[in-house]
Design a protein around this motif. Structure first.
Motif, mmCIF file in Angstrom:
data_model
loop_
_atom_site.group_PDB
_atom_site.id
_atom_site.type_symbol
_atom_site.label_atom_id
_atom_site.label_comp_id
_atom_site.label_asym_id
_atom_site.label_seq_id
_atom_site.Cartn_x
_atom_site.Cartn_y
_atom_site.Cartn_z
ATOM 1 N N GLN A 181 0.841 -1.205 0.000
ATOM 2 C CA GLN A 181 0.000 0.000 0.000
ATOM 3 C C GLN A 181 0.871 1.248 0.000
ATOM 4 O O GLN A 181 1.857 1.315 0.744
ATOM 5 C CB GLN A 181 -0.859 0.029 1.270
ATOM 6 C CG GLN A 181 -1.689 -1.214 1.501
ATOM 7 C CD GLN A 181 -2.892 -1.269 0.580
ATOM 8 O OE1 GLN A 181 -3.425 -0.237 0.174
ATOM 9 N NE2 GLN A 181 -3.326 -2.473 0.239
ATOM 10 N N TRP A 182 0.494 2.217 -0.801
ATOM 11 C CA TRP A 182 1.261 3.461 -0.903
ATOM 12 C C TRP A 182 0.305 4.651 -0.835
ATOM 13 O O TRP A 182 -0.847 4.552 -1.271
ATOM 14 C CB TRP A 182 1.997 3.532 -2.241
ATOM 15 C CG TRP A 182 3.018 2.439 -2.461
ATOM 16 C CD1 TRP A 182 2.764 1.135 -2.805
ATOM 17 C CD2 TRP A 182 4.436 2.554 -2.347
ATOM 18 N NE1 TRP A 182 3.937 0.434 -2.916
ATOM 19 C CE2 TRP A 182 4.983 1.284 -2.649
ATOM 20 C CE3 TRP A 182 5.303 3.601 -2.038
ATOM 21 C CZ2 TRP A 182 6.353 1.034 -2.642
ATOM 22 C CZ3 TRP A 182 6.671 3.353 -2.034
ATOM 23 C CH2 TRP A 182 7.186 2.083 -2.324
ATOM 24 N N SER A 183 0.816 5.763 -0.323
ATOM 25 C CA SER A 183 0.064 7.013 -0.379
ATOM 26 C C SER A 183 0.746 7.884 -1.434
ATOM 27 O O SER A 183 1.943 8.149 -1.333
ATOM 28 C CB SER A 183 0.104 7.689 1.003
ATOM 29 O OG SER A 183 -0.489 8.963 0.892
ATOM 30 N N VAL A 184 -0.032 8.313 -2.466
ATOM 31 C CA VAL A 184 0.581 9.010 -3.602
ATOM 32 C C VAL A 184 0.087 10.455 -3.678
ATOM 33 O O VAL A 184 -1.125 10.713 -3.619
ATOM 34 C CB VAL A 184 0.214 8.305 -4.936
ATOM 35 C CG1 VAL A 184 1.029 8.882 -6.089
ATOM 36 C CG2 VAL A 184 0.423 6.810 -4.843
ATOM 37 N N GLN A 185 1.046 11.387 -3.793
ATOM 38 C CA GLN A 185 0.701 12.795 -4.006
ATOM 39 C C GLN A 185 0.981 13.136 -5.474
ATOM 40 O O GLN A 185 1.934 12.621 -6.050
ATOM 41 C CB GLN A 185 1.558 13.727 -3.130
ATOM 42 C CG GLN A 185 1.312 13.615 -1.629
ATOM 43 C CD GLN A 185 2.004 12.411 -1.016
ATOM 44 O OE1 GLN A 185 3.134 12.113 -1.353
ATOM 45 N NE2 GLN A 185 1.299 11.723 -0.128
ATOM 46 N N GLY A 186 0.140 14.021 -6.020
ATOM 47 C CA GLY A 186 0.398 14.514 -7.375
ATOM 48 C C GLY A 186 -0.494 13.905 -8.442
ATOM 49 O O GLY A 186 -0.359 14.233 -9.613
ATOM 50 N N LEU A 187 -1.404 12.996 -8.056
ATOM 51 C CA LEU A 187 -2.312 12.426 -9.053
ATOM 52 C C LEU A 187 -3.636 13.182 -9.073
ATOM 53 O O LEU A 187 -4.323 13.220 -10.082
ATOM 54 C CB LEU A 187 -2.588 10.943 -8.760
ATOM 55 C CG LEU A 187 -1.382 9.989 -8.791
ATOM 56 C CD1 LEU A 187 -1.856 8.546 -8.639
ATOM 57 C CD2 LEU A 187 -0.586 10.143 -10.077
ATOM 58 N N ASP A 188 -3.984 13.766 -7.945
ATOM 59 C CA ASP A 188 -5.271 14.431 -7.842
ATOM 60 C C ASP A 188 -5.116 15.664 -6.951
ATOM 61 O O ASP A 188 -4.501 15.576 -5.876
ATOM 62 C CB ASP A 188 -6.295 13.449 -7.229
ATOM 63 C CG ASP A 188 -7.696 13.988 -7.300
ATOM 64 O OD1 ASP A 188 -8.445 13.560 -8.191
ATOM 65 O OD2 ASP A 188 -8.041 14.855 -6.456
ATOM 66 N N ARG A 189 -5.640 16.814 -7.428
ATOM 67 C CA ARG A 189 -5.401 18.051 -6.670
ATOM 68 C C ARG A 189 -6.121 18.056 -5.319
ATOM 69 O O ARG A 189 -5.800 18.840 -4.441
ATOM 70 C CB ARG A 189 -5.774 19.274 -7.521
ATOM 71 C CG ARG A 189 -7.199 19.330 -7.900
ATOM 72 C CD ARG A 189 -7.533 20.482 -8.824
ATOM 73 N NE ARG A 189 -8.877 20.292 -9.345
ATOM 74 C CZ ARG A 189 -9.993 20.511 -8.659
ATOM 75 N NH1 ARG A 189 -9.925 21.000 -7.441
ATOM 76 N NH2 ARG A 189 -11.175 20.272 -9.186
ATOM 77 N N ARG A 190 -7.106 17.115 -5.145
ATOM 78 C CA ARG A 190 -7.849 17.123 -3.878
ATOM 79 C C ARG A 190 -7.054 16.485 -2.726
ATOM 80 O O ARG A 190 -7.436 16.606 -1.580
ATOM 81 C CB ARG A 190 -9.177 16.378 -4.056
ATOM 82 C CG ARG A 190 -10.169 17.168 -4.900
ATOM 83 C CD ARG A 190 -11.320 16.318 -5.344
ATOM 84 N NE ARG A 190 -10.894 15.292 -6.279
ATOM 85 C CZ ARG A 190 -11.712 14.456 -6.911
ATOM 86 N NH1 ARG A 190 -12.996 14.513 -6.685
ATOM 87 N NH2 ARG A 190 -11.255 13.573 -7.754
#
Ligand SMILES: C[S@@+](CC[C@H](N)C(=O)[O-])C[C@H]1O[C@@H](n2cnc3c(N)ncnc32)[C@H](O)[C@@H]1O
Length: 285
Positions: free
Chosen positions: A189-198
């Motif tokens: 499991q990963w937490s990803v920033q930068g795919l969705d502005r929300r």
């Protein structure tokens, strides 16, 4: 007189075979002679070249041949591709012959043959591994190979690696070789920033060797990754953005983090997306 000469030569031969060790410089291995785990047979010259070409060997590489035989793969890696190379050979006479062959080729500074067991020697620093063993020996080595630095290249003459599918099949006449690139370990499991502005998106990855799939989740909305593929430490995938457009992403995995950006589909240079950085942190397995 002739009889005397024949007797002397016969006596000479008997004396030679009675000696426990043949003088090193006259040692000539026999095709098919048994080694510790597999017999000696040399890889054909053209396949050696094609295997090293598939592995994109360069002067930056350190190549190791596991079961080096007469040293021909290590020598070719240094002579034709400028790499530093070493070989591990269990048979001490073959190992000594391989080292002499390297010296005769003027490559003593770049080729080293060690007498040892491929299951005991540490070759983790190599960037390219070459094999001509057997399928079951490849499978025994597989955990070690998969534990090497992501992006390490592996080539094998004739024999596969069980369910670790090759990234490329090399055909030279009736001979076949296989090429693999060691994938990063990214299942979980990963937490990803930068795919969705929300805000961050949750990425769940399933992996078997270089084959990878998974899902992206925004709150209770889940979508499958599209076209996910791995290339060593690089993960590529596409996803459908909130505006309904397809977007490709490339990230590099480094331990518990990933970093990369949005990329043009199929690497099309004429469609450059705005620079959007993507980063991720591992949450768990
Ligand atoms: C099929 S030959 C390949 C030689 C060379 N790599 C080539 O492709 O021309 C396999 C070699 O592995 C060596 N060998 C077998 N078991 C080994 C072991 N456990 N450790 C190191 N070498 C081994 C054999 O003596 C033999 O020279």
């Amino acid at each position: 007189m002739q009889l005397l000469a024949r007797w002397f030569s016969l006596f000479g031969l008997l004396l030679l075979s009675a000696c426990s060790s043949v003088p090193v410089s006259t040692y000539a291995p026999k095709l098919g002679q048994m080694g510790k785990d597999v017999m000696w047979l040399p890889t054909r010259d053209e396949l050696v070249t094609q295997m090293l070409t598939a592995a994109q060997v360069s002067p930056d590489d350190e190549v190791v041949d596991l079961g080096a035989g007469d040293g021909k793969i290590a020598i070719a890696a240094a002579r034709q591709f400028g790499a530093r190379a070493w070989g591990i050979e269990y048979n001490k006479d073959l190992a000594a012959l391989a080292q002499r062959n390297a010296e005769k080729a003027g490559l003593a500074g770049r080729v080293r043959i060690v007498q040892g067991d491929i299951f005991k020697e540490d070759f983790s620093r190599a960037s390219v591994v070459t094999l001509y063993l057997l399928e079951e020996l490849n499978e025994q080595l597989r955990p070690t190979l998969l534990g090497m630095r992501p992006g390490t290249r592996v080539v094998s003459n004739t024999f596969g690696m069980g369910d670790w599918e090759p990234d490329q099949v090399i055909r030279v006449g009736s001979n076949t070789g296989y090429f693999w690139k060691v994938p990063a370990q990214l299942a979980g499991q990963w937490s990803v920033q930068g795919l969705d502005r929300r805000g961050p998106v949750r990425l769940a990855l399933t992996q078997r060797h270089q084959r990878v799939g998974g899902t992206l989740a925004w709150g209770d909305k889940v979508q499958p990754l599209l076209g996910a593929r791995m290339d060593g430490a690089d993960l590529h995938f596409s996803f459908v953005k909130e505006d309904g457009q397809l977007q490709a992403v490339q990230v590099r995995v480094q331990g518990a983090t990933m970093a990369g950006e949005w990329v043009a589909p199929y690497g099309m240079l004429e469609i450059q997306p705005a620079v959007v950085k993507v980063s991720a942190q591992r949450l768990g397995n």
